[in-house]
Design an enzyme around this catalytic site. Structure first.
Site, mmCIF file in Angstrom:
data_model
loop_
_atom_site.group_PDB
_atom_site.id
_atom_site.type_symbol
_atom_site.label_atom_id
_atom_site.label_comp_id
_atom_site.label_asym_id
_atom_site.label_seq_id
_atom_site.Cartn_x
_atom_site.Cartn_y
_atom_site.Cartn_z
ATOM 1 N N ASP A 173 3.911 -3.076 1.284
ATOM 2 C CA ASP A 173 3.869 -1.630 1.057
ATOM 3 C C ASP A 173 4.902 -1.005 1.988
ATOM 4 O O ASP A 173 4.687 -0.887 3.188
ATOM 5 C CB ASP A 173 2.460 -1.113 1.367
ATOM 6 C CG ASP A 173 2.344 0.404 1.220
ATOM 7 O OD1 ASP A 173 3.363 1.060 0.930
ATOM 8 O OD2 ASP A 173 1.215 0.918 1.401
ATOM 9 N N TRP B 38 -3.684 2.655 5.429
ATOM 10 C CA TRP B 38 -3.175 2.260 4.105
ATOM 11 C C TRP B 38 -3.434 0.780 3.852
ATOM 12 O O TRP B 38 -3.772 0.392 2.732
ATOM 13 C CB TRP B 38 -1.699 2.611 3.965
ATOM 14 C CG TRP B 38 -1.469 4.085 4.030
ATOM 15 C CD1 TRP B 38 -0.770 4.765 4.978
ATOM 16 C CD2 TRP B 38 -1.961 5.090 3.110
ATOM 17 N NE1 TRP B 38 -0.794 6.117 4.714
ATOM 18 C CE2 TRP B 38 -1.510 6.342 3.589
ATOM 19 C CE3 TRP B 38 -2.734 5.049 1.950
ATOM 20 C CZ2 TRP B 38 -1.812 7.549 2.934
ATOM 21 C CZ3 TRP B 38 -3.036 6.241 1.295
ATOM 22 C CH2 TRP B 38 -2.578 7.462 1.783
ATOM 23 N N LYS C 75 7.894 9.636 0.172
ATOM 24 C CA LYS C 75 8.132 9.615 1.613
ATOM 25 C C LYS C 75 9.636 9.597 1.885
ATOM 26 O O LYS C 75 10.152 10.457 2.572
ATOM 27 C CB LYS C 75 7.469 8.401 2.268
ATOM 28 C CG LYS C 75 5.987 8.208 1.919
ATOM 29 C CD LYS C 75 5.084 9.133 2.691
ATOM 30 C CE LYS C 75 3.643 9.221 2.195
ATOM 31 N NZ LYS C 75 2.932 7.983 1.971
#
Ligand code: PLP
Length: 361
Positions: A172, A103, A196
């Protein structure tokens, strides 16, 4: 058919059962409106209360001061990979990025696509991203430092945030937001795809320190500008009402049932150590992340052979344990144990792992 399984999916992921039940119970007639939450106007008092409740709960849970604004933006965390450099690096200045896995690398790529002069200040690529870099030499002229607090795929997590010497961090937190208290000290922005740990897909929570809004240029598209969302309480256009509503319910559960982020953190640590301790004491299962860098949210591990991993995942499903397959890019197994995953699920998983090892051996 199992009624409900223990859900170890990485995302979309498990939501607290009381939240799902509340959605079900209020679905056809939300707050006596005679409509469901998916049918009321986003300009109504009903929805205003919902979005403001989600914002207030976020501020209380993370103990945010008045400098921060809470926004809801579509396009997932992936959209933030492009929005952060677009909004904060318009004048040719640079930002530092820490590369701790898939990511982070995507965030770097989206800045590079825009020809933003960013630097990778540290990377753990040399060891296949199994650890979190330390003592990072930041460029003191960087506008921000970008990092991924929890690496969903590689199973690593920053135990504490790096010292950036007051350069604002852009983080993030897709896979660990609201899992533990956060020291907001040098945090300029947090973003997290909801699916998530805090809600369904369709929305990204963005928490932004208002001084960063001064960096936002006028000549970017409205829908890609943080200023638009900040000025309109995230309702410049139709927001993802259902996703925001569900976030508000999850945050209510965190505050009122769990009792806040300190409590959540204690539970999450207990859950993760049950699983890691079991894996560490076994010769059959091997954790892939280095000790000291291990994620409390995504426990990644291997079995002695890929064939065994395949049958492990299949047999687990037969036993009511879903979502244990590792990310397709890395293979292996992964148990995502977000806030909504209870200790009972971990105990059942460990029992199953013992049995599987015994039968395989
Ligand atoms: C899942 C994930 C993303 C991507 O989120 P989308 O909402 O699907 O764009 C980004 N970062 C991290 C850390 C993730 O876990």
């Amino acid at each position: 058919m199992h009624a409900r399984i223990h859900n170890f999916n990485a995302g979309p992921a498990a939501l607290p059962l009381p939240v799902l039940e509340e959605i079900k119970d209020s679905f056809l007639n939300f707050k006596e409106s005679g409509m469901s939450i998916t049918e009321v106007s986003h300009r109504s008092k009903w929805f205003d209360d919902v979005i403001n409740d989600a914002i207030e709960r976020t501020k209380r849970l993370l103990k945010l001061n008045d400098r921060y604004k809470v926004l809801f933006i579509q396009g997932g965390a992936s959209m933030q990979f492009c929005m952060a450099p677009l909004n904060f690096l318009s004048d040719g200045r640079s930002a530092d990025y820490i590369n701790t896995g898939t990511w982070s690398a995507k965030a770097i790529k989206e800045a590079e696509i825009q020809n933003k002069p960013i630097k990778v200040a540290a990377s753990s690529e040399d060891k296949n991203f199994c650890y979190i870099p330390e003592n990072i030499p930041f460029n003191k002229d960087a506008v921000y430092v970008h990092l991924t607090s929890n690496n969903t795929i590689k199973g690593t997590q920053f135990e504490s945030l790096p010292d950036t010497g007051h350069i604002p961090m852009v983080i993030d937190m897709s896979s660990d937001i609201m899992s533990r208290p956060v020291d907001m000290g040098d945090i300029g922005m947090i973003y997290a795809g909801a699916q998530k740990n805090i809600g369904p897909a369709g929305v990204c929570m963005v928490i932004i320190r208002q001084d960063l809004l001064d960096l936002v240029p006028d000549n970017i598209p409205s829908m890609l500008s943080y200023a638009t969302f900040a000025n309109k309480n995230s309702m410049f256009n139709t927001p993802p009402c259902f996703s925001i509503y569900t976030i508000a319910l999850v945050l209510k559960w965190l505050e009122e049932t769990i009792g806040g982020l300190e409590k959540m953190d204690m539970l999450n640590r207990k859950k993760a150590s049950l699983l890691y301790d079991f894996i560490d004491n076994s010769d059959f299962y091997n954790a892939t992340a280095e000790k000291g860098s291990r994620s409390l949210m995504n426990v990644t591990f291997r079995l002695p052979a890929a064939g065994l991993e395949k049958s492990f995942v299949e047999k687990a499903i037969d036993n009511g344990l879903g979502g244990l397959k590792g990310h397709r890019s890395v293979g292996g197994c992964r148990a995502s144990i977000y806030n909504a995953t209870g200790i009972d699920a971990i105990n059942d998983l460990v029992s199953f792992m013992k049995l599987f090892e015994k039968n395989a051996g």
